[in-house]
Design an enzyme around this catalytic site. Structure first.
Site, short mmCIF file in Angstrom:
data_model
loop_
_atom_site.label_atom_id
_atom_site.label_comp_id
_atom_site.label_asym_id
_atom_site.label_seq_id
_atom_site.Cartn_x
_atom_site.Cartn_y
_atom_site.Cartn_z
N TYR A 79 -9.04 -26.57 7.84
CA TYR A 79 -7.84 -27.09 8.50
C TYR A 79 -6.94 -27.79 7.48
O TYR A 79 -5.73 -27.68 7.54
CB TYR A 79 -8.24 -28.07 9.62
CG TYR A 79 -7.03 -28.45 10.46
CD1 TYR A 79 -6.69 -27.71 11.59
CD2 TYR A 79 -6.23 -29.54 10.10
CE1 TYR A 79 -5.56 -28.03 12.33
CE2 TYR A 79 -5.10 -29.86 10.84
CZ TYR A 79 -4.77 -29.11 11.95
OH TYR A 79 -3.66 -29.42 12.69
N PHE A 105 23.53 -15.30 9.13
CA PHE A 105 22.40 -14.52 9.58
C PHE A 105 21.99 -15.08 10.94
O PHE A 105 22.08 -16.29 11.17
CB PHE A 105 21.22 -14.52 8.59
CG PHE A 105 20.12 -13.65 9.11
CD1 PHE A 105 20.27 -12.27 9.14
CD2 PHE A 105 18.97 -14.19 9.67
CE1 PHE A 105 19.30 -11.45 9.71
CE2 PHE A 105 17.99 -13.37 10.23
CZ PHE A 105 18.17 -12.00 10.25
N THR A 106 21.51 -14.21 11.82
CA THR A 106 21.28 -14.57 13.23
C THR A 106 20.45 -15.85 13.40
O THR A 106 20.92 -16.83 13.99
CB THR A 106 20.60 -13.40 13.94
OG1 THR A 106 19.44 -13.02 13.20
CG2 THR A 106 21.54 -12.20 14.05
N ASP A 112 18.82 -18.87 0.83
CA ASP A 112 17.97 -18.00 1.64
C ASP A 112 17.42 -16.95 0.68
O ASP A 112 18.07 -15.97 0.34
CB ASP A 112 18.76 -17.35 2.78
CG ASP A 112 17.84 -16.52 3.67
OD1 ASP A 112 16.76 -16.13 3.20
OD2 ASP A 112 18.21 -16.26 4.83
N LYS A 165 9.42 -10.24 3.89
CA LYS A 165 10.23 -9.24 3.18
C LYS A 165 9.73 -9.12 1.74
O LYS A 165 8.74 -8.44 1.48
CB LYS A 165 11.71 -9.63 3.23
CG LYS A 165 12.37 -9.40 4.60
CD LYS A 165 12.09 -10.46 5.59
CE LYS A 165 12.99 -10.44 6.81
NZ LYS A 165 12.60 -11.46 7.79
N ARG A 200 23.49 -3.81 14.39
CA ARG A 200 23.97 -5.01 13.70
C ARG A 200 25.47 -5.04 13.88
O ARG A 200 26.23 -4.65 13.01
CB ARG A 200 23.59 -4.99 12.21
CG ARG A 200 22.12 -5.11 11.92
CD ARG A 200 21.57 -6.53 11.80
NE ARG A 200 21.19 -7.18 13.01
CZ ARG A 200 20.24 -8.10 13.10
NH1 ARG A 200 19.53 -8.43 12.06
NH2 ARG A 200 19.98 -8.72 14.23
N PHE A 233 20.41 -10.09 20.94
CA PHE A 233 20.12 -8.70 20.53
C PHE A 233 18.66 -8.33 20.70
O PHE A 233 18.33 -7.16 20.86
CB PHE A 233 20.57 -8.47 19.07
CG PHE A 233 19.91 -9.41 18.09
CD1 PHE A 233 20.42 -10.68 17.89
CD2 PHE A 233 18.78 -9.03 17.40
CE1 PHE A 233 19.80 -11.56 16.99
CE2 PHE A 233 18.16 -9.90 16.50
CZ PHE A 233 18.67 -11.17 16.31
O1 PLI Z 1 12.08 -13.29 10.68
P1 PLI Z 1 11.81 -14.59 9.95
O2 PLI Z 1 11.78 -15.75 10.86
O3 PLI Z 1 10.62 -14.54 9.07
O4 PLI Z 1 13.03 -14.79 8.92
C1 PLI Z 1 14.33 -15.03 9.34
C2 PLI Z 1 15.30 -14.46 8.35
C3 PLI Z 1 15.98 -15.30 7.53
N1 PLI Z 1 16.89 -14.82 6.64
C4 PLI Z 1 17.13 -13.50 6.50
C5 PLI Z 1 18.14 -13.05 5.51
C6 PLI Z 1 16.46 -12.60 7.30
O5 PLI Z 1 16.70 -11.29 7.15
C7 PLI Z 1 15.51 -13.07 8.27
C8 PLI Z 1 14.86 -12.19 9.16
N2 PLI Z 1 15.20 -10.94 9.22
C9 PLI Z 1 14.78 -10.01 10.07
C10 PLI Z 1 13.80 -10.24 11.14
C11 PLI Z 1 15.36 -8.69 9.91
O6 PLI Z 1 14.98 -7.76 10.64
O7 PLI Z 1 16.22 -8.55 9.02
#
Ligand code: PLI
Length: 471
Positions: free
Chosen positions: A86, A138-139, A229, A272, A396, A463
């Site tokens: 933990y 970004f969303t 970011d 990513k 998008r 979305f």
């Molecule tokens: O999906 P998260 O919570 O791990 O990360 C959010 C996020 C933050 N910044 C950017 C540039 C992103 O592209 C992003 C998440 N992107 C998704 C889910 C996508 O499909 O692009």
């Protein structure tokens, strides 16, 4: 090779030497093919929203590159070394030291994914009435900024909003727009500028090192922080190496470190660049902000040495950092996206130029000019590509942009796009060919397509869950 009518044709001689994926396949996951009738029913049941399809009904899944990566044997081996304590897991300390090595920030707060880090930094730094400039929204990032009482202000260069502009660094910040905002609202009302590397909503477009340096100089003048970011910063580093003078001979790792060095902290979706399926972090240089973040993470994510992750997840992220900067990996990653994009360019399908780092973006406004933006051309196009082939892409455009919290009206972005997103190390060149052919098929029947109406609209990040019906 045969042409579209099935007539056999000679392969043209290559004009360049090909690259190949720097890995071989050790385990396979079968793909399911479906009939057109099955897909017609599936997309109707999903309310014409590709997020609401069951993945079992999808053939090639190009919805997102987020968490859909294939891990290496080295990462899977690391999963067996998960220290599931933990508190004080050894995997946390390894992740922390690799973050310091590859990104160069002082402190690490792990989070379950990127939006966990965005939540924490927004709550700590933003006060109601503040403004947060950024190189395009970004969303999830903007959602957290607004929830903290801030207003996002777009300060990206104009070229980023033009799908046909071939500017090599469409992710650059417009320094004039930034300085105008600072002068208008005063630096006290700007807790930080939010700078993204390869700007997702602009089409996966990079920021140049020169521009990042200039943003640092300008923000230093006013004492404003830069929160990076860094979600796709490695992909950005590759574009800098390919396109920016003086960086040809530098390693991806060196370029990444330099990019981060101009910023004060970063939010990161490990799903990513880090080649994993889950995970993220907040990294920061300021000890006071770190102390607050470390305190907050225990309320929302988990103890500060796991932040909502298992030890094995942190181990996989730490190992992913070592792999993401390998030159042959990143070359094939971006090369595969470029391969798909170039095919569509050759066939004159309208796509965002230049081809981005993680996806090819189809220009739905240009493909479906007869469908007005309030009938959701990109949503329509994504649904139609799915029906044609089972290839899943995502909208998008106006749906992703959401409503203006002040006026309650739709935001109408200039870019109305379908993102064809490539997971890392998952699909082959043949999958890219099938995808390109499906996009072409739909493009050629574009005049027959009709728009959609929204029949269910969730309050937040609509979305993901909105439902549509055919007009
Ligand atoms: O999906 P998260 O919570 O791990 O990360 C959010 C996020 C933050 N910044 C950017 C540039 C992103 O592209 C992003 C998440 N992107 C998704 C889910 C996508 O499909 O692009």
């Amino acid at each position: 090779m045969s042409n579209q009518k099935g007539v056999s044709m000679p392969y043209p001689k290559p004009t360049r030497r090909s690259w190949a994926e720097p890995f071989k396949i050790k385990m396979v996951e079968p793909l399911k093919t479906t009939t057109r009738e099955h897909r017609l029913k599936a997309i109707e049941e999903a309310g014409y929203n590709t997020f609401l399809l069951r993945s079992e009904d999808v053939y090639i899944d190009l919805l997102t590159d987020s968490g859909t990566n294939a891990m290496s044997d080295y990462q899977w081996a690391g999963m067996m070394l998960g220290d599931e304590a933990y508190a004080g897991s050894k995997n946390f300390y390894y992740l922390e030291s690799n973050m310091q090595k590859y990104y160069g920030y002082n402190y690490l707060v792990p989070t379950h994914q990127g939006r966990g880090a965005e939540h924490i930094i927004s709550q700590i730094l933003i006060k109601p009435g503040d403004f947060i400039p950024g190189n395009m929204y970004f969303t999830t990032t903007r959602e957290h900024q607004e929830r903290a009482g801030g207003t996002f202000v777009d300060v990206i260069i104009d070229e980023a909003h033009d799908p046909d502009s071939t500017h090599l660094f469409k992710g650059d910040v417009d320094l004039q727009k930034l300085e105008d905002l600072i002068k208008k609202v005063g630096e006290k009302k700007i807790p930080y500028i939010s700078v993204a590397a390869t700007v997702n909503m602009a089409g996966g477009q990079p920021i140049s090192m020169k521009n990042m340096r200039a943003v640092r100089e300008l923000t230093n003048k006013y004492g404003i922080r830069i929160i990076f970011d860094a979600t796709r910063a490695v992909e950005n580093a590759y574009f800098i190496k390919m396109r920016e003078k003086g960086y040809e001979g530098k390693s991806i790792a060196e370029i990444l470190r330099e990019l981060c060095s101009y910023t004060d902290g970063a939010t990161m979706s490990g799903k990513k660049d880090l080649l994993v399926n889950i995970g993220g972090f907040l990294a920061i240089n300021d000890k006071d902000v770190f102390d607050e973040a470390r305190n907050m993470v225990v309320v929302y994510e988990g103890l500060h040495t796991y932040g909502g992750l298992a030890g094995r997840d942190m181990e996989a992220m730490a190992r992913g950092m070592e792999e993401m900067v390998q030159e042959d990996y990143i070359r094939s990653r971006i090369g595969q996206v470029e391969y798909l994009g170039q095919k569509l360019l050759d066939w004159e399908v309208p796509v965002v130029k230049p081809i981005g780092g993680h996806a090819v973006f189809l220009n739905a406004k240009k493909i479906l000019p007869h469908i007005p933006q309030d009938q959701f051309p990109a949503q329509t196009l994504a649904a139609e590509i799915y029906v044609d082939s089972g290839v899943r892409t995502m909208e998008r455009g106006v749906v992703s942009a959401g409503r203006d919290p002040k006026t309650g009206q739709h935001r109408y972005p200039k870019l109305e796009l379908v993102r064809v997103t490539i997971p890392r190390r998952v699909y082959t060149q043949a999958h890219m060919d099938v995808t390109a052919e499906s996009v072409l098929e739909v493009y050629e029947s574009r005049e027959k397509l009709k728009g959609l109406e929204m029949v269910y609209e969730p309050k937040h990040l609509r979305f993901f869950q909105a439902r549509f019906a055919k007009m």
